[in-house]
Design an enzyme around this catalytic site. Structure first.
Site, PDB file in Angstrom:
ATOM      1  N   HIS A 171       5.950   4.600  12.612  1.00 58.65           N
ATOM      2  CA  HIS A 171       6.031   4.580  11.148  1.00 58.65           C
ATOM      3  C   HIS A 171       7.087   5.615  10.742  1.00 58.65           C
ATOM      4  CE1 HIS A 171       3.933   4.047   7.136  1.00 58.65           C
ATOM      5  NE2 HIS A 171       4.623   5.154   6.917  1.00 58.65           N
ATOM      6  N   ASN A 199      10.041   4.640   2.966  1.00 62.10           N
ATOM      7  CA  ASN A 199       9.804   4.106   4.290  1.00 62.10           C
ATOM      8  C   ASN A 199      11.039   3.365   4.784  1.00 62.10           C
ATOM      9  OD1 ASN A 199       6.733   4.282   4.799  1.00 62.10           O
ATOM     10  ND2 ASN A 199       6.879   3.602   2.672  1.00 62.10           N
ATOM     11  N   HIS A 236      10.174   7.218   8.226  1.00 59.50           N
ATOM     12  CA  HIS A 236      10.766   7.332   6.892  1.00 59.50           C
ATOM     13  C   HIS A 236      12.252   7.635   7.055  1.00 59.50           C
ATOM     14  CE1 HIS A 236       7.131   7.736   4.082  1.00 59.50           C
ATOM     15  NE2 HIS A 236       6.729   7.205   5.213  1.00 59.50           N
ATOM     16  N   CYS A 291       6.134   9.599   0.017  1.00 67.22           N
ATOM     17  CA  CYS A 291       4.880  10.328   0.178  1.00 67.22           C
ATOM     18  C   CYS A 291       4.832  11.425  -0.857  1.00 67.22           C
ATOM     19  CB  CYS A 291       4.744  10.926   1.572  1.00 67.22           C
ATOM     20  SG  CYS A 291       3.199  11.839   1.769  1.00 67.22           S
ATOM     21  N   ARG A 294       0.838  -1.214   0.000  1.00 62.82           N
ATOM     22  CA  ARG A 294       0.000   0.000   0.000  1.00 62.82           C
ATOM     23  C   ARG A 294       0.872   1.264   0.000  1.00 62.82           C
ATOM     24  NH1 ARG A 294      -0.803   4.782   2.439  1.00 62.82           N
ATOM     25  NH2 ARG A 294      -0.439   3.802   4.460  1.00 62.82           N
ATOM     26  N   ASP A 295       1.521   1.549   1.110  1.00 61.84           N
ATOM     27  CA  ASP A 295       2.281   2.801   1.217  1.00 61.84           C
ATOM     28  C   ASP A 295       3.472   2.798   0.255  1.00 61.84           C
ATOM     29  OD1 ASP A 295       2.885   5.313   2.225  1.00 61.84           O
ATOM     30  OD2 ASP A 295       3.976   4.553   3.956  1.00 61.84           O
TER      31      ASP A 295
END
Lengths: 306, 306
Positions: B213, B255, B215, B246, B20-21
């Site tokens: 979470h 990430n 990065h 992002c 997903r991300d």
């Protein structure tokens, strides 16, 4: 945002290895004028200890064949320390002839790397270093000892902690002032780093005499640094822009980038004396000289987008 | 070498966000068959929680336009959790129609990012999420809430910790099961991360209900993770191969790579259930599909040299 964390030092000394450990491991041979500019700019960015070059035979490391010439042109300042690597007595002679007051020797925690890097057993390498250290101390020099492969070795695998401590103890017993623990292939993790530092303390080598030297091959350099700071270490080796590696070790990539280290330390409210913007500008300039982008994440993040 | 460190958990749950991300933020649109193979291989490598896709409007994220199709072909297993991102009630309807039992909503700690990412104020976004969470809970779904920009915002700079806690509290008061603190632009450092987690605990959101979470834009993701583990967090978001970023935040890069996280955790003797070799092989395969090398240091280090 600067937010301190309990149990960490207020100030960290960055031992900058870019001009020596960095440039020694780059394919490009940088002209001496650019090396001198590199050192001057690093000093202007606030770094106070800069390992500038190595008096190893030019046959082995042509990148640093201009050691004497570089030292000749570098500005001297009582606040600036320029340690140089010396592999043996011949190297010490050259360092002394060039007015050096700080030297470093480079030992190995493993027999295989001692053979490959020094062409000697560990015992033979320590015999080679003993008169170097003795003579240097007699001349009033400051002596750092590196121990490499402290977390793992590409040929031997895991390296027992007591094997590292044994080599460290023999080097420090010669009278060295500082010991830099090098995870040359970057495989270590924070528990191992903590255990290494605690084992050295138990053997009489306190964290105040230790430095840590991490490579970011597996992305672990900064978390290992955090563990080392928590264990009391206040001297951290880093390479501006993350340049360099180790040509004699498989899969070794660049040193911990000084910028990535400074970002963490400043975020933690730890004083380094470094001006990050000047340092990033210096690394971007050197990346241009080397003809490739800097591997430092901070340098990449703070550079204008193409 | 596996060497534990005091004060860390015995086991960590990796919340895999690559499909997903990760894929949402890649320029390449990956065919649905490859996405399904990606998820199946991640599960085969031992990952048990895999955020698979998003029911956001395809106009905004064409990379994930095939959400329903992907969920239709994924094998179901009671041991595997496939949370999906839902932006609003329409997204929840689609998730329910596709048999999802876990969803995630995506809030912002800053007004500027709320406006840019959600086209709403923070208050308006929370009003939008309230009926989503209420209906999801009524249907027995597990609900995660993301809070983004928890360490800094590209437009607003530093983000006060109490501002983050305020948004977090309002989300958790809706009945969400887990809160993922997102340093979307990667500027945070370990002291700030520790303070954030402690401030959430003081507000009644314990570390057992938090995930982190990170990065790696400034190289800080893994040292921040170490700080979070020490503060009691046991769920860590990561993206296989470090893919993604992002698109709505300046200078946001990938990430934290799952492989780099697993290397540290396994080195610390922390159980993850992940087979690192299988995971690296999966990320190398996906890097081929995306047409560029994996940014994960571990994937690079463990890949055969060209």
């Amino acid at each position: 945002m600067r937010v301190p964390l309990d149990g960490l030092p207020e100030r960290v000394t960055i031992y900058e290895v870019g001009p020596r450990d960095g440039l020694q491991n780059e394919d490009t041979i940088v002209p001496v004028a650019d090396k001198a500019e590199f050192v001057v700019r690093l000093a202007d960015a606030g770094l106070r200890t800069i390992e500038t070059t190595s008096f190893v035979h030019p046959k082995w490391i042509p990148q640093l064949a201009d050691a004497a010439e570089l030292l000749d042109v570098l500005p001297r300042d009582p606040d600036l320390r320029y340690p140089v690597l010396v592999p043996n007595e011949r190297g010490l002679d050259r360092a002394l002839a060039n007015g050096c007051t700080e030297i470093a020797i480079f030992g190995s925690a493993t027999e295989t790397f001692a053979r490959r890097n020094l062409n000697r057993t560990i015992d033979e390498s320590l015999e080679m270093f003993a008169p170097v250290v003795e003579r240097a101390l007699a001349k009033g020099l400051w002596v750092r000892a590196y121990v490499s492969m402290v977390c793992g070795d590409p040929w031997e695998g895991d390296v027992p902690i007591d094997q590292v401590v044994s080599v460290s103890t023999r080097l420090m017993d010669m009278g060295c002032s500082q010991l830099s623990l090098g995870d040359t292939i970057g495989v270590g993790t924070p528990g191992q780093v903590t255990a290494l530092i605690e084992a050295h303390a138990a053997a009489g080598i306190g964290a105040d005499r230790l430095a840590v030297h991490f490579h970011d091959t597996y992305g672990q350099a900064l978390s290992n640094t955090l563990a080392a700071l928590r264990a009391g270490v206040t001297t951290v080796d880093a390479s501006a822009g993350g340049i360099g590696g180790c040509p004699y070790a498989e899969s070794a990539t660049g040193n911990l980038a000084t910028e990535d280290l400074v970002w963490m330390l400043h975020g933690l409210g730890i004083d380094t004396g470094v001006d990050l913007a000047k340092l990033v500008a210096t690394s971007r300039w050197m990346a241009g000289r080397l003809g490739r982008p800097s591997p430092s994440r901070v340098v990449q993040a703070l550079s204008p987008k193409e």
